[in-house]
Design a protein around this motif. Sequence first.
Motif, PDB file in Angstrom:
ATOM      1  N   SER A  71       0.809  -1.217   0.000  1.00  0.00           N
ATOM      2  CA  SER A  71       0.000   0.000   0.000  1.00  0.00           C
ATOM      3  C   SER A  71       0.842   1.266   0.000  1.00  0.00           C
ATOM      4  O   SER A  71       0.297   2.365  -0.143  1.00  0.00           O
ATOM      5  CB  SER A  71      -0.919   0.022   1.226  1.00  0.00           C
ATOM      6  N   SER A  73       2.942   4.447  -0.718  1.00  0.00           N
ATOM      7  CA  SER A  73       3.051   5.419  -1.802  1.00  0.00           C
ATOM      8  C   SER A  73       4.349   6.187  -1.583  1.00  0.00           C
ATOM      9  O   SER A  73       4.438   7.018  -0.679  1.00  0.00           O
ATOM     10  CB  SER A  73       1.845   6.364  -1.793  1.00  0.00           C
ATOM     11  N   ASP A  78       0.381   4.046   3.081  1.00  0.00           N
ATOM     12  CA  ASP A  78      -0.851   4.823   2.940  1.00  0.00           C
ATOM     13  C   ASP A  78      -1.956   4.111   3.703  1.00  0.00           C
ATOM     14  O   ASP A  78      -2.410   3.031   3.316  1.00  0.00           O
ATOM     15  CB  ASP A  78      -1.201   4.960   1.458  1.00  0.00           C
ATOM     16  N   ASN A  81      -5.190   3.698   1.675  1.00  0.00           N
ATOM     17  CA  ASN A  81      -5.012   2.662   0.660  1.00  0.00           C
ATOM     18  C   ASN A  81      -4.995   1.279   1.299  1.00  0.00           C
ATOM     19  O   ASN A  81      -5.557   0.318   0.760  1.00  0.00           O
ATOM     20  CB  ASN A  81      -3.713   2.908  -0.107  1.00  0.00           C
ATOM     21  N   PHE A  84      -8.491   0.205   2.073  1.00  0.00           N
ATOM     22  CA  PHE A  84      -9.156  -0.255   0.857  1.00  0.00           C
ATOM     23  C   PHE A  84      -8.733  -1.683   0.511  1.00  0.00           C
ATOM     24  O   PHE A  84      -9.582  -2.528   0.175  1.00  0.00           O
ATOM     25  CB  PHE A  84      -8.815   0.687  -0.301  1.00  0.00           C
ATOM     26  N   VAL A 111      -3.877  -2.567  -7.268  1.00  0.00           N
ATOM     27  CA  VAL A 111      -3.362  -1.271  -6.814  1.00  0.00           C
ATOM     28  C   VAL A 111      -2.209  -0.817  -7.699  1.00  0.00           C
ATOM     29  O   VAL A 111      -2.135   0.358  -8.105  1.00  0.00           O
ATOM     30  CB  VAL A 111      -2.926  -1.362  -5.337  1.00  0.00           C
ATOM     31  N   ARG A 115      -1.829   2.493 -10.212  1.00  0.00           N
ATOM     32  CA  ARG A 115      -0.700   3.417 -10.162  1.00  0.00           C
ATOM     33  C   ARG A 115      -0.082   3.602 -11.546  1.00  0.00           C
ATOM     34  O   ARG A 115       0.270   4.727 -11.942  1.00  0.00           O
ATOM     35  CB  ARG A 115       0.353   2.913  -9.182  1.00  0.00           C
TER      36      ARG A 115
END
Length: 220
Positions: A71, A73, A78, A81, A84, A111, A115
């Motif tokens: 997750s 970033s 995150d 994220n 989620f 994910v 990105r």
Amino acid sequence: MSTAPDLAMPTTITATDPAKAAAAPRIRLLSHGFSIEHPDPELGERLMADALGVADREAMHGIIRQLVKASASGESSDEVNLAFMISMVKSIKPRDSIEAMLVAQMVSVHVMAMRCAHHLANADDLAQHDSAARALGRLARTFPAQIEALNRYRSQGEPAITVQNVSVGDGGKAIVGNVTQHASVIVSDKNTVSAARNAPKASGSRRRPASADAKRKAQA
């Protein structure tokens, strides 16, 4: 105005509310790792392990640590994220450790694909555009392959289908009885009667009396 959920708010689950007590708790990221937000830490870990489809605490912590890294970033994880990703894993409902690992990979691939789609939309030059497009294409092909692998794994061990009917095979021979079909193999039970085998016998038995009567009339 931000529409991100307020993850700082504690999740209040009371023993008098079975629906809320059965829900998996949230994960809070800390500077040294993460914590499971639940009034009862032991129950919270058990609920999270059930939601992720793993059997014990070590497997649950391992899956969460991997999702935390996926997750991230940049250099920092995150939390939105991560929430989620865990929500997506729970919605697919992995049933064992194999499915838990595969579903975690599926969510991570999704994910990463998003990105790459973001990088593709914001590419400054042709090299960045081509790199993001190639990565997005590979991830987009991987995701449906993972779905197929999950469906194939879940379909293992399904019981054979037993149908009582008449199955006609090659050569016109009819098999009457209980027929169990699994994949492409058809097996009949021990009491199966072959209609084609009995048919000549029945016709022969009807012709014999007629032949005997004709012989007696000829002798007379």
